[in-house]
Design a protein around this motif. Sequence first.
Motif, PDB file in Angstrom:
ATOM      1  N   THR A  88       6.514  54.595  34.559  1.00  0.00           N
ATOM      2  CA  THR A  88       6.537  54.442  36.013  1.00  0.00           C
ATOM      3  C   THR A  88       6.573  52.965  36.410  1.00  0.00           C
ATOM      4  O   THR A  88       5.844  52.153  35.858  1.00  0.00           O
ATOM      5  CB  THR A  88       5.303  55.123  36.622  1.00  0.00           C
ATOM      6  N   LYS A  89       7.403  52.656  37.404  1.00  0.00           N
ATOM      7  CA  LYS A  89       7.508  51.273  37.893  1.00  0.00           C
ATOM      8  C   LYS A  89       8.116  51.281  39.296  1.00  0.00           C
ATOM      9  O   LYS A  89       8.819  52.234  39.674  1.00  0.00           O
ATOM     10  CB  LYS A  89       8.388  50.439  36.967  1.00  0.00           C
ATOM     11  N   PRO A  90       7.860  50.227  40.072  1.00  0.00           N
ATOM     12  CA  PRO A  90       8.509  50.127  41.390  1.00  0.00           C
ATOM     13  C   PRO A  90      10.022  49.987  41.232  1.00  0.00           C
ATOM     14  O   PRO A  90      10.503  49.392  40.267  1.00  0.00           O
ATOM     15  CB  PRO A  90       7.902  48.847  41.981  1.00  0.00           C
ATOM     16  N   TYR A  91      10.755  50.545  42.171  1.00  0.00           N
ATOM     17  CA  TYR A  91      12.203  50.370  42.178  1.00  0.00           C
ATOM     18  C   TYR A  91      12.548  48.904  42.440  1.00  0.00           C
ATOM     19  O   TYR A  91      11.792  48.165  43.079  1.00  0.00           O
ATOM     20  CB  TYR A  91      12.843  51.239  43.265  1.00  0.00           C
ATOM     21  N   ASP A  92      13.709  48.494  41.957  1.00  0.00           N
ATOM     22  CA  ASP A  92      14.182  47.125  42.187  1.00  0.00           C
ATOM     23  C   ASP A  92      14.217  46.836  43.687  1.00  0.00           C
ATOM     24  O   ASP A  92      14.736  47.633  44.475  1.00  0.00           O
ATOM     25  CB  ASP A  92      15.583  46.932  41.602  1.00  0.00           C
ATOM     26  N   GLY A  93      13.676  45.717  44.069  1.00  0.00           N
ATOM     27  CA  GLY A  93      13.709  45.293  45.459  1.00  0.00           C
ATOM     28  C   GLY A  93      12.516  45.730  46.282  1.00  0.00           C
ATOM     29  O   GLY A  93      12.302  45.218  47.390  1.00  0.00           O
ATOM     30  N   ILE A  94      11.725  46.651  45.782  1.00  0.00           N
ATOM     31  CA  ILE A  94      10.592  47.171  46.552  1.00  0.00           C
ATOM     32  C   ILE A  94       9.533  46.098  46.780  1.00  0.00           C
ATOM     33  O   ILE A  94       9.054  45.896  47.908  1.00  0.00           O
ATOM     34  CB  ILE A  94       9.974  48.406  45.868  1.00  0.00           C
ATOM     35  N   MET A  95       9.136  45.394  45.727  1.00  0.00           N
ATOM     36  CA  MET A  95       8.058  44.420  45.876  1.00  0.00           C
ATOM     37  C   MET A  95       8.442  43.302  46.846  1.00  0.00           C
ATOM     38  O   MET A  95       7.632  42.892  47.690  1.00  0.00           O
ATOM     39  CB  MET A  95       7.674  43.843  44.510  1.00  0.00           C
ATOM     40  N   ASP A  96       9.669  42.838  46.767  1.00  0.00           N
ATOM     41  CA  ASP A  96      10.117  41.790  47.688  1.00  0.00           C
ATOM     42  C   ASP A  96      10.117  42.291  49.128  1.00  0.00           C
ATOM     43  O   ASP A  96       9.744  41.555  50.056  1.00  0.00           O
ATOM     44  CB  ASP A  96      11.518  41.307  47.314  1.00  0.00           C
ATOM     45  N   THR A  97      10.517  43.541  49.313  1.00  0.00           N
ATOM     46  CA  THR A  97      10.558  44.108  50.665  1.00  0.00           C
ATOM     47  C   THR A  97       9.146  44.276  51.223  1.00  0.00           C
ATOM     48  O   THR A  97       8.891  43.941  52.388  1.00  0.00           O
ATOM     49  CB  THR A  97      11.290  45.463  50.645  1.00  0.00           C
ATOM     50  N   LEU A  98       8.228  44.783  50.423  1.00  0.00           N
ATOM     51  CA  LEU A  98       6.843  44.926  50.873  1.00  0.00           C
ATOM     52  C   LEU A  98       6.232  43.567  51.205  1.00  0.00           C
ATOM     53  O   LEU A  98       5.520  43.415  52.209  1.00  0.00           O
ATOM     54  CB  LEU A  98       6.008  45.629  49.812  1.00  0.00           C
ATOM     55  N   ARG A  99       6.515  42.591  50.382  1.00  0.00           N
ATOM     56  CA  ARG A  99       5.985  41.239  50.617  1.00  0.00           C
ATOM     57  C   ARG A  99       6.495  40.694  51.952  1.00  0.00           C
ATOM     58  O   ARG A  99       5.720  40.136  52.746  1.00  0.00           O
ATOM     59  CB  ARG A  99       6.395  40.320  49.475  1.00  0.00           C
ATOM     60  N   GLU A 100       7.783  40.878  52.206  1.00  0.00           N
ATOM     61  CA  GLU A 100       8.369  40.377  53.448  1.00  0.00           C
ATOM     62  C   GLU A 100       7.796  41.103  54.661  1.00  0.00           C
ATOM     63  O   GLU A 100       7.485  40.480  55.683  1.00  0.00           O
ATOM     64  CB  GLU A 100       9.883  40.532  53.396  1.00  0.00           C
ATOM     65  N   LEU A 101       7.652  42.416  54.549  1.00  0.00           N
ATOM     66  CA  LEU A 101       7.060  43.180  55.661  1.00  0.00           C
ATOM     67  C   LEU A 101       5.631  42.727  55.936  1.00  0.00           C
ATOM     68  O   LEU A 101       5.224  42.590  57.091  1.00  0.00           O
ATOM     69  CB  LEU A 101       7.087  44.679  55.342  1.00  0.00           C
TER      70      LEU A 101
END
Length: 219
Positions: A88-101
């Motif tokens: 299990t792992k976050p999808y690509d781009g998820i962490m950057d999007t959460l950080r920006e939000l």
Amino acid sequence: MERIYDTVIFDLDGTLMDTLEDLANAVNEILKRHGYPVKTITEVRRIVGNGLRQTLTLCLPEGTEQQEVERLLPEFAAYYQAHCQIKTKPYDGIMDTLRELCERGYKMAIVSNKRDEAVKTLNEEYFQAYVKVAIGENEDMGIKKKPAPDTVFQALRELGSVRERAVYVGDSEVDRMTAENAGLPCVSVDWGFRDREELEKLAPAYLISRPEELLEILC
């Protein structure tokens, strides 16, 4: 100009995290232990989204009695809880999007039909810097699972948010129904457990293919 939304409610499996392989491995381990045929990844992908009980029910042979489901469910839940972070792992781009939000001041929560303990474990491991509320299936406490809106409403209360300023993000028909039942616009994502063609038929408010597209909708 004041923005319309200030809160984002996320589904977990198939939306924030690719959990499919661990789920499939867990259900197949239980099936093998008890002499049942195993399922392919593709078969499990079409089944998941409505909690462990439903996943197990649909993976067992058609006509299996409910008492057999209930007998195997604790074993399945325990095995999955112990093995839910292998692939299990976050999808690509998820962490950057959460950080920006988060940097832009959005309040965020996770609501899932995965067991509450597993949801909180995964949130603490991956997302707690950005996501302050994580709620999983806990019907023993009288909170109905999705597509009932109960977990969404609980998340909004814990965040101090109102539904008029919130959106719901998910990857399945269960998520589309949850958003509708809660009175939230649904952002469907096509990188999860359902094909884009299936999602288009559900007529969500938005349908996106990359996590960063969420920023374009909200910001």
